[in-house]
Motif scaffolding. Sequence first.
Motif, PDB file in Angstrom:
ATOM      1  N   ALA A 121      36.797  22.444  40.603  1.00  0.00           N
ATOM      2  CA  ALA A 121      38.038  22.854  41.661  1.00  0.00           C
ATOM      3  C   ALA A 121      39.918  22.837  40.492  1.00  0.00           C
ATOM      4  CB  ALA A 121      38.570  21.885  42.082  1.00  0.00           C
ATOM      5  N   GLN A 122      39.691  22.665  39.375  1.00  0.00           N
ATOM      6  CA  GLN A 122      40.508  22.677  38.649  1.00  0.00           C
ATOM      7  C   GLN A 122      40.306  24.221  38.094  1.00  0.00           C
ATOM      8  OE1 GLN A 122      40.654  19.012  36.300  1.00  0.00           O
ATOM      9  NE2 GLN A 122      42.441  18.025  37.703  1.00  0.00           N
ATOM     10  N   ALA A 123      39.100  24.321  37.920  1.00  0.00           N
ATOM     11  CA  ALA A 123      39.000  25.805  36.997  1.00  0.00           C
ATOM     12  C   ALA A 123      38.532  27.011  38.104  1.00  0.00           C
ATOM     13  CB  ALA A 123      37.286  25.892  36.731  1.00  0.00           C
ATOM     14  N   THR A 124      38.431  26.162  39.326  1.00  0.00           N
ATOM     15  CA  THR A 124      39.074  27.507  40.493  1.00  0.00           C
ATOM     16  C   THR A 124      40.200  28.189  40.747  1.00  0.00           C
ATOM     17  OG1 THR A 124      36.593  27.153  41.145  1.00  0.00           O
ATOM     18  CG2 THR A 124      38.245  28.620  42.728  1.00  0.00           C
ATOM     19  N   GLY A 125      41.091  26.855  39.784  1.00  0.00           N
ATOM     20  CA  GLY A 125      42.794  27.042  40.344  1.00  0.00           C
ATOM     21  C   GLY A 125      42.875  27.813  38.874  1.00  0.00           C
ATOM     22  N   ARG A 126      42.268  27.847  37.838  1.00  0.00           N
ATOM     23  CA  ARG A 126      42.577  28.784  36.831  1.00  0.00           C
ATOM     24  C   ARG A 126      42.166  30.338  36.864  1.00  0.00           C
ATOM     25  NH1 ARG A 126      41.076  24.267  34.072  1.00  0.00           N
ATOM     26  NH2 ARG A 126      39.373  24.932  34.170  1.00  0.00           N
ATOM     27  N   TRP A 127      41.207  30.282  37.723  1.00  0.00           N
ATOM     28  CA  TRP A 127      40.087  31.521  38.319  1.00  0.00           C
ATOM     29  C   TRP A 127      41.169  32.458  39.048  1.00  0.00           C
ATOM     30  CZ3 TRP A 127      38.862  32.472  43.346  1.00  0.00           C
ATOM     31  CH2 TRP A 127      38.129  33.784  44.143  1.00  0.00           C
ATOM     32  N   LEU A 128      41.725  31.582  39.827  1.00  0.00           N
ATOM     33  CA  LEU A 128      42.164  32.394  41.214  1.00  0.00           C
ATOM     34  C   LEU A 128      43.858  32.505  40.646  1.00  0.00           C
ATOM     35  CD1 LEU A 128      42.439  29.443  43.805  1.00  0.00           C
ATOM     36  CD2 LEU A 128      42.323  32.419  44.757  1.00  0.00           C
ATOM     37  N   ALA A 129      44.594  31.806  39.767  1.00  0.00           N
ATOM     38  CA  ALA A 129      45.953  32.395  39.038  1.00  0.00           C
ATOM     39  C   ALA A 129      46.600  32.990  38.815  1.00  0.00           C
ATOM     40  CB  ALA A 129      46.453  30.809  37.931  1.00  0.00           C
ATOM     41  N   PRO A 163      45.541  39.676  39.926  1.00  0.00           N
ATOM     42  CA  PRO A 163      46.336  39.955  40.367  1.00  0.00           C
ATOM     43  C   PRO A 163      47.102  39.901  41.448  1.00  0.00           C
ATOM     44  CG  PRO A 163      44.451  41.545  40.298  1.00  0.00           C
ATOM     45  CD  PRO A 163      43.636  40.437  40.314  1.00  0.00           C
ATOM     46  N   ASP A 164      48.208  40.081  41.940  1.00  0.00           N
ATOM     47  CA  ASP A 164      48.653  39.912  43.543  1.00  0.00           C
ATOM     48  C   ASP A 164      48.205  40.897  44.555  1.00  0.00           C
ATOM     49  OD1 ASP A 164      50.663  38.099  41.969  1.00  0.00           O
ATOM     50  OD2 ASP A 164      52.647  39.960  41.666  1.00  0.00           O
ATOM     51  N   SER A 165      47.592  42.006  44.106  1.00  0.00           N
ATOM     52  CA  SER A 165      47.209  42.461  44.920  1.00  0.00           C
ATOM     53  C   SER A 165      45.494  41.951  45.761  1.00  0.00           C
ATOM     54  CB  SER A 165      46.932  44.259  44.663  1.00  0.00           C
ATOM     55  OG  SER A 165      45.802  44.272  43.695  1.00  0.00           O
ATOM     56  N   GLN A 166      45.258  40.830  44.778  1.00  0.00           N
ATOM     57  CA  GLN A 166      43.975  40.224  45.522  1.00  0.00           C
ATOM     58  C   GLN A 166      44.482  39.239  45.455  1.00  0.00           C
ATOM     59  OE1 GLN A 166      40.904  40.763  42.546  1.00  0.00           O
ATOM     60  NE2 GLN A 166      41.042  43.367  41.669  1.00  0.00           N
ATOM     61  N   ARG A 167      44.924  38.320  45.570  1.00  0.00           N
ATOM     62  CA  ARG A 167      45.501  36.969  45.756  1.00  0.00           C
ATOM     63  C   ARG A 167      45.812  36.668  47.232  1.00  0.00           C
ATOM     64  NH1 ARG A 167      49.696  34.618  41.558  1.00  0.00           N
ATOM     65  NH2 ARG A 167      48.259  35.079  40.221  1.00  0.00           N
ATOM     66  N   PRO A 168      45.007  35.532  47.759  1.00  0.00           N
ATOM     67  CA  PRO A 168      45.220  34.966  48.607  1.00  0.00           C
ATOM     68  C   PRO A 168      46.629  35.379  49.669  1.00  0.00           C
ATOM     69  CG  PRO A 168      43.399  33.872  47.918  1.00  0.00           C
ATOM     70  CD  PRO A 168      44.500  34.450  46.401  1.00  0.00           C
ATOM     71  N   ASP A 169      46.437  35.140  50.909  1.00  0.00           N
ATOM     72  CA  ASP A 169      48.060  35.221  51.525  1.00  0.00           C
ATOM     73  C   ASP A 169      48.010  33.333  52.768  1.00  0.00           C
ATOM     74  OD1 ASP A 169      49.241  37.977  50.778  1.00  0.00           O
ATOM     75  OD2 ASP A 169      48.291  37.945  52.992  1.00  0.00           O
ATOM     76  N   VAL A 170      47.002  33.483  52.171  1.00  0.00           N
ATOM     77  CA  VAL A 170      47.286  31.789  53.267  1.00  0.00           C
ATOM     78  C   VAL A 170      45.546  31.399  52.979  1.00  0.00           C
ATOM     79  CG1 VAL A 170      45.979  32.640  54.860  1.00  0.00           C
ATOM     80  CG2 VAL A 170      47.445  31.279  55.624  1.00  0.00           C
ATOM     81  N   ASP A 198      45.580  36.306  64.011  1.00  0.00           N
ATOM     82  CA  ASP A 198      47.111  36.186  63.255  1.00  0.00           C
ATOM     83  C   ASP A 198      47.522  36.287  62.162  1.00  0.00           C
ATOM     84  OD1 ASP A 198      47.279  34.366  65.029  1.00  0.00           O
ATOM     85  OD2 ASP A 198      46.538  32.595  64.119  1.00  0.00           O
ATOM     86  N   HIS A 199      46.185  36.972  60.620  1.00  0.00           N
ATOM     87  CA  HIS A 199      46.147  37.479  59.506  1.00  0.00           C
ATOM     88  C   HIS A 199      45.649  39.163  59.755  1.00  0.00           C
ATOM     89  CE1 HIS A 199      47.855  33.476  58.466  1.00  0.00           C
ATOM     90  NE2 HIS A 199      46.186  32.845  59.081  1.00  0.00           N
ATOM     91  N   ASP A 200      45.916  39.770  60.284  1.00  0.00           N
ATOM     92  CA  ASP A 200      45.275  40.922  61.163  1.00  0.00           C
ATOM     93  C   ASP A 200      45.800  41.853  59.623  1.00  0.00           C
ATOM     94  OD1 ASP A 200      44.480  43.737  61.583  1.00  0.00           O
ATOM     95  OD2 ASP A 200      46.412  44.156  63.223  1.00  0.00           O
ATOM     96  N   GLY A 201      45.052  42.106  58.178  1.00  0.00           N
ATOM     97  CA  GLY A 201      45.611  42.620  57.339  1.00  0.00           C
ATOM     98  C   GLY A 201      45.518  42.022  55.833  1.00  0.00           C
ATOM     99  N   GLY A 202      45.893  40.228  56.568  1.00  0.00           N
ATOM    100  CA  GLY A 202      46.025  39.370  55.107  1.00  0.00           C
ATOM    101  C   GLY A 202      44.962  39.573  54.834  1.00  0.00           C
ATOM    102  N   ARG A 203      45.084  38.037  53.545  1.00  0.00           N
ATOM    103  CA  ARG A 203      43.461  37.980  52.657  1.00  0.00           C
ATOM    104  C   ARG A 203      43.483  36.418  53.099  1.00  0.00           C
ATOM    105  NH1 ARG A 203      47.150  41.121  49.734  1.00  0.00           N
ATOM    106  NH2 ARG A 203      48.595  39.861  48.588  1.00  0.00           N
ATOM    107  N   VAL A 204      42.539  36.101  53.456  1.00  0.00           N
ATOM    108  CA  VAL A 204      42.365  34.633  53.619  1.00  0.00           C
ATOM    109  C   VAL A 204      41.389  33.763  53.111  1.00  0.00           C
ATOM    110  CG1 VAL A 204      41.929  33.235  55.340  1.00  0.00           C
ATOM    111  CG2 VAL A 204      43.131  34.887  55.746  1.00  0.00           C
ATOM    112  N   LEU A 205      41.975  32.499  52.214  1.00  0.00           N
ATOM    113  CA  LEU A 205      41.069  31.748  51.400  1.00  0.00           C
ATOM    114  C   LEU A 205      40.697  30.481  52.067  1.00  0.00           C
ATOM    115  CD1 LEU A 205      39.408  31.032  49.216  1.00  0.00           C
ATOM    116  CD2 LEU A 205      41.366  30.272  47.840  1.00  0.00           C
ATOM    117  N   LEU A 206      38.996  30.218  52.695  1.00  0.00           N
ATOM    118  CA  LEU A 206      38.966  29.109  53.073  1.00  0.00           C
ATOM    119  C   LEU A 206      38.307  28.137  51.925  1.00  0.00           C
ATOM    120  CD1 LEU A 206      36.323  30.806  55.718  1.00  0.00           C
ATOM    121  CD2 LEU A 206      39.280  29.885  56.334  1.00  0.00           C
TER     122      LEU A 206
END
Length: 243
Positions: free
Chosen positions: A51-59, A62-69, A159-167
Amino acid sequence: MAEMASLWIVRHGESTANVAATAAETSGAELIDLTHRDADVPLSATGEEQAQATGRWLAGLPDSQRPDVAVVSPYLRAVRTAELALDGTGIPTSVDERLRDRELGVLDGLTAHGVTRRYPEEAQRRTRLGKFYYRPPGGESWTDVALRLRALLGDLRRDHDGGRVLLFGHDALVFLLRYLVEGLTEAELMALTREHVIANCSVTGWHADDSGRLVPDVFNDVTHLHRQGATPTREDEVHAEPV
């Protein structure tokens, strides 16, 4: 039609129940040595590292790819994975019970061998009905889970039309999201389940193409774990039914 710009799902990190289930299946035991109810199963030490490694990947996205929610299963192993992966990102997070793992009813806590020994009529019924439609007593079929996921997808699109969603969720959800998003048939879905085991903290994702339709990006990908020095694991959930 409203649609997200991108959708990802991360399976939770390795849990203590994953480890116990693998040990029980390997030894031929009927029961899995579980000390928590399914909703309260924690991550193993390896799962926390994943999970921590996944966090480093997310961090590092680029801002254009990072999830909004982010939307998270209420089960502890998924909640903890999200906490570690999203720490310091500022990504708004909510919990949705429609992302919980499939409920196994009376088969909960049994290995495949245990089901055959203790509930032979259920093993026969599952073989007759098939994995997709079989519902264990007190539990859910794959189609039951698909129904709640279909409702969740509708809400996310609205609720997230055009957004970037991470589950953050569970292995059956990864397969069923492919079924729903990509319009797979039962046969295509079941072929996927025979060919793949969803890895802990793997990433599966889709992006909207020029027509606004979600198309596959990655499936069951653990490249980020290798790059971050974490150990990938491909352990089944506590499935309790013959494959």
